[in-house]
Design a protein around this motif. Structure first.
Motif, PDB file in Angstrom:
ATOM      1  N   GLY A 253      12.737 -63.468  35.384  1.00  0.00           N
ATOM      2  CA  GLY A 253      13.222 -64.288  34.266  1.00  0.00           C
ATOM      3  C   GLY A 253      14.731 -64.294  34.194  1.00  0.00           C
ATOM      4  O   GLY A 253      15.433 -64.205  35.210  1.00  0.00           O
ATOM      5  N   GLU A 254      15.228 -64.341  32.965  1.00  0.00           N
ATOM      6  CA  GLU A 254      16.668 -64.541  32.752  1.00  0.00           C
ATOM      7  C   GLU A 254      17.465 -63.240  32.768  1.00  0.00           C
ATOM      8  O   GLU A 254      18.542 -63.177  32.188  1.00  0.00           O
ATOM      9  CB  GLU A 254      16.878 -65.261  31.417  1.00  0.00           C
ATOM     10  CG  GLU A 254      16.412 -66.698  31.403  1.00  0.00           C
ATOM     11  CD  GLU A 254      17.260 -67.620  32.294  1.00  0.00           C
ATOM     12  OE1 GLU A 254      18.481 -67.606  32.153  1.00  0.00           O
ATOM     13  OE2 GLU A 254      16.680 -68.339  33.121  1.00  0.00           O
ATOM     14  N   MET A 255      16.928 -62.189  33.404  1.00  0.00           N
ATOM     15  CA  MET A 255      17.690 -60.929  33.428  1.00  0.00           C
ATOM     16  C   MET A 255      18.599 -60.840  34.654  1.00  0.00           C
ATOM     17  O   MET A 255      19.163 -59.786  34.939  1.00  0.00           O
ATOM     18  CB  MET A 255      16.762 -59.705  33.322  1.00  0.00           C
ATOM     19  CG  MET A 255      15.559 -59.646  34.207  1.00  0.00           C
ATOM     20  SD  MET A 255      15.924 -59.316  35.916  1.00  0.00           S
ATOM     21  CE  MET A 255      16.475 -57.629  35.829  1.00  0.00           C
ATOM     22  N   ILE A 256      18.765 -61.967  35.362  1.00  0.00           N
ATOM     23  CA  ILE A 256      19.590 -61.944  36.589  1.00  0.00           C
ATOM     24  C   ILE A 256      20.913 -62.671  36.380  1.00  0.00           C
ATOM     25  O   ILE A 256      21.059 -63.488  35.484  1.00  0.00           O
ATOM     26  CB  ILE A 256      18.842 -62.617  37.764  1.00  0.00           C
ATOM     27  CG1 ILE A 256      18.349 -64.030  37.380  1.00  0.00           C
ATOM     28  CG2 ILE A 256      17.718 -61.752  38.246  1.00  0.00           C
ATOM     29  CD1 ILE A 256      19.232 -65.141  37.620  1.00  0.00           C
ATOM     30  N   GLU A 257      21.865 -62.352  37.279  1.00  0.00           N
ATOM     31  CA  GLU A 257      23.095 -63.119  37.334  1.00  0.00           C
ATOM     32  C   GLU A 257      22.969 -64.081  38.517  1.00  0.00           C
ATOM     33  O   GLU A 257      23.152 -65.277  38.398  1.00  0.00           O
ATOM     34  CB  GLU A 257      24.267 -62.154  37.527  1.00  0.00           C
ATOM     35  CG  GLU A 257      25.618 -62.815  37.650  1.00  0.00           C
ATOM     36  CD  GLU A 257      26.637 -61.821  38.171  1.00  0.00           C
ATOM     37  OE1 GLU A 257      27.669 -61.658  37.522  1.00  0.00           O
ATOM     38  OE2 GLU A 257      26.396 -61.209  39.238  1.00  0.00           O
TER      39      GLU A 257
END
Ligand code: C6P
Length: 412
Positions: A253-257
């Motif tokens: 999900g959106e926990m990445i850069e």
């Protein structure tokens, strides 16, 4: 009945429902408190008027949902007096928060020969993750014992917390004994020994003021459903300096850069620890639950807790052959009392009370090592909240007395 409490009760229609033809008396608030209409309405509003995912869509609903989700985080930050919004991580609950610390901070920072200090009164959620970590890392798990009054023994804590200690993981309030532990002193002891302190606040938040900076805890975990909020939402507070150095616990999900075929880098706090679609309506509900608590005021919550505990203890003490566990006084504890009736199984008593519409918990309360220490397999537990009254306690005591009579003499 106090006028304010009567008014608060109108926010909880469930308190007017009947269980087994009797008006409900809900004394199982330590398991889950009830939810006021104001919280249900906020959740309904999200689901019906602006439901969308957060931190993804650039469309109006997506932004509205994101704003409300982040507003909830900001509210939690103010409520517990964290320094920054990014120190508030939304999780699925207290258990999830504690597992996050053990599996992220613990995995990196615990090595063979290190010591992790817990107390004998821990709920399994603040025990098993440390027990498993200690086993994986060949570290040692040490237990702070109870004192004479079945409170946490601070003298023993001073012996157990040593330069070998790397993590102290302690409940703020025991879900079986009700005592409020001296967290500030424990944090000081941990820090004097260069250890960090993780606090389990499941039974504390919503009962009295919790100021994470004043307590100087490194991590603090709690759940929404025990503080008039919805299920499936919880919080992990962590000091930013620690969270920043920790690896993510869940991935996706959106926990990445940035992600390539072979590599990934992580988003900044708090997203690094919020993999997948978070519990958006849960966070919005938690925000509303904090509004509910703040409208009443934590001082009133705490005073009510003390009054209810005092009255409950006084009435329970009048029943012969009834053993109370935990501190016997009314201060330094929440309105939660565990007890047993001699020779009668707690499950039988709980079932008989249920027939009278009175809901209490019987069992080991997910604290089996504590049960072993107390020399019992299970206890009865009455745990009260702001909407409970002395009139309800009277009915409870009357029912308990009749049930005792029945089991002892077959008379009702
Ligand atoms: N205690 C009780 O009836 P969750 O399930 O993650 O929301 O909370 C776990 C938990 C952690 N610490 C303490 C001190 C707790 O009391 C609890 C939950 C409930 O006592 C259910 S076992």
């Amino acid at each position: 009945m106090d006028k304010d409490i009567a008014k608060i009760r109108t926010e909880f229609p469930i308190l007017k429902t009947k269980v087994n033809d009797e008006v409900l008396i809900y004394f199982d608030n330590a398991a889950s408190s009830q939810m006021p209409l104001s919280v249900s309405r906020k959740i309904f509003d999200f689901d019906q008027n602006y439901r969308a995912n957060v931190h993804r869509g650039l469309h109006t609903l997506g932004m509205q949902a994101t704003n409300r989700y982040e507003k909830a985080r900001h509210h939690v930050r103010n409520f517990i007096n964290a320094q920054k919004d990014c120190e508030v991580i939304f999780t699925s609950g207290c258990t999830d928060s504690l597992n996050l610390v053990a599996n992220s901070y613990g995995e990196v920072n615990i090595h063979a020969g290190d010591e992790i200090v817990v107390s004998i009164m821990e709920h399994h959620s603040n025990l098993l993750c440390w027990q498993q970590l200690a086993q994986r890392k060949h570290a040692k798990l040490r237990f702070i014992e109870l004192d004479q009054d079945q409170k946490l023994d601070l003298a023993d804590a001073k012996k157990k917390i040593s330069p070998k200690t790397k993590i102290v993981a302690i409940t703020h309030v025991s879900n079986v004994l009700g005592g409020i532990n001296p967290l500030k002193e424990l944090a000081k002891l941990a820090h004097q020994n260069n250890a960090i302190i993780v606090a389990d606040g499941a039974q504390a938040v919503g009962h009295f003021e919790v100021d994470v900076q004043d307590l100087d805890v490194d991590f603090y975990a709690f759940s929404g459903h025990k503080m008039f909020g919805p299920n499936g939402i919880g919080v992990l507070y962590g000091k930013r300096s620690l969270l920043e150095k920790m690896p993510p616990y869940r991935l996706g999900g959106e926990m990445i850069e940035n992600v390539t075929r072979t590599q990934a880098s992580w988003a900044d706090l708090p997203q690094k620890f919020e993999a997948g679609t978070p519990n958006i309506s849960g966070a919005i509900g938690l925000d509303a639950a904090i509004d509910f608590i703040e409208d009443i005021g934590l001082k009133k919550m705490h005073t009510h807790d003390i009054e209810m505990r005092r009255y409950l203890l006084d009435q329970l003490k009048k029943i012969a052959d009834l053993k109370i566990y935990g501190p016997k006084n009314d201060t330094g504890a929440i309105s939660l009392v565990s007890f047993n009736l001699s020779g009668i199984h707690p499950h039988d008593v709980a079932s008989a009370l249920d027939l009278e519409g009175i809901e209490v918990r019987a069992g080991h309360h997910c604290a089996q090592p504590l049960m072993q220490e107390l020399g019992v397999e299970s206890t009865l537990r009455a745990s009260l909240a702001i909407y409970n009254t002395t009139q309800e306690i009277d009915k409870f005591i009357q029912a308990l007395t009749q049930i005792k009579e029945f089991f002892e003499n077959g008379i009702r």
